[in-house]
Scaffold this active site. Sequence first.
Site, mmCIF file in Angstrom:
data_model
loop_
_atom_site.group_PDB
_atom_site.id
_atom_site.type_symbol
_atom_site.label_atom_id
_atom_site.label_comp_id
_atom_site.label_asym_id
_atom_site.label_seq_id
_atom_site.Cartn_x
_atom_site.Cartn_y
_atom_site.Cartn_z
ATOM 1 C CB SER A 1 86.852 33.630 42.024
ATOM 2 O OG SER A 1 85.877 33.503 43.032
ATOM 3 N N GLY B 1 91.305 38.574 37.842
ATOM 4 C CA GLY B 1 92.530 37.851 37.572
ATOM 5 C C GLY B 1 92.358 36.370 37.301
ATOM 6 N N GLY C 1 91.621 33.868 39.296
ATOM 7 C CA GLY C 1 90.436 33.254 39.895
ATOM 8 C C GLY C 1 89.196 33.446 39.045
ATOM 9 C CE1 TYR D 1 102.521 35.661 45.656
ATOM 10 C CE2 TYR D 1 104.569 35.285 44.466
ATOM 11 C CZ TYR D 1 103.194 35.229 44.527
ATOM 12 O OH TYR D 1 102.495 34.726 43.454
#
Length: 263
Positions: free
Chosen positions: A15, A18, A20, A154
Site C-alpha cells: 500500500s 497505486g 493499495g 499473472y
Amino acid sequence: MDLKLKGKRAFISGSTQGIGLAIAQQLLREGASVVINGRQPEKTQQVKRQLESSFPGADIGVQFADFTKMDDVERLLSDLSNIDILINNVGVFELKEFKDITDDDWYTFFEINVMSAIRLSRHLLPHMLAKKWGRILFISSESGVNVPEQMIHYGMTKAAMSAVANGLSKLTKGTQVTVNTILGGPTYSDGVATAIEQNATNQNLDVELMKKMALQQENAHILLQRFISPDEIAHLATYLSSPLSVATNGAAVRADSGVLKTI
C-alpha cells in the site's frame, strides 16, 4: 453517504503506491484507521508521513514485509492483530512469453500474489469469525478471467485469488464477515505508468499517445476509453469494506469498464 467505517482498522498489503495507497487514502477519508505495508522501510515511512500530513490526527500504522521472505512474513503475522478489514492487494506482474517463464517465475508470482493473501487470511479470518464481523477483500483482475497470452503466470494467480476468496466466503455463514474479490480492469497504476513511460521514451513518443496506443492494442473496447484510475478501484474497495455491503459476500465484483464481455 456515511459508510460507517469510523472505528474500523484495516491492513492493506502493498500500500505504498497505486491501488493499495488509493484504498488507504479512501479508508482514512471515511474515518477508519489503517496499517500500510511496503517492502522498503524508508519508502513506507515516507508514505506514512505523507498520509499523516493529508489526514491530521488519523491513526496510521506501518508494517514492513517482503512477501518473498518467510522471516518477514512470520514477523508481520506475529505483529498483526485487531484487524477488522484485510485488503489483499500486494502483487507483481510482467509481460513475458510463455516459453520464457521459468519455474522460479511461476513460484515467485504464486508466492507473492496468492500465498501472501492466503497467509494473511488464515491468520486474521478466525478472529473476524469470533467477533462475527470483518471484511476480507482480494484485489484481483479481469486478467484472471480473460488471461492475457503474454502474462499467463499473472493471470493464473489472479484466477487463484478469486477461487480462494470464493471458498473462504463459505466459512462465514451466520456472521457479518464477508470475503469478496474485485476484478479490476486496465488501471494506470505506478507499475503500468512506468512501463508506458519507458516505452514512450524508447519510441520517442508522447506519453499520452503511448497510453492511447497501449489501450487500442490490448483493450480497445474499454467503455471509459481510457485507463481506470487507482481511485476508481479504491471507491469500490471502500464500499465493500463497509458494514453497508454485508449482503455482498462470495462475489467477484467487476470494476473493469466493460473489458470482460460476458454478462
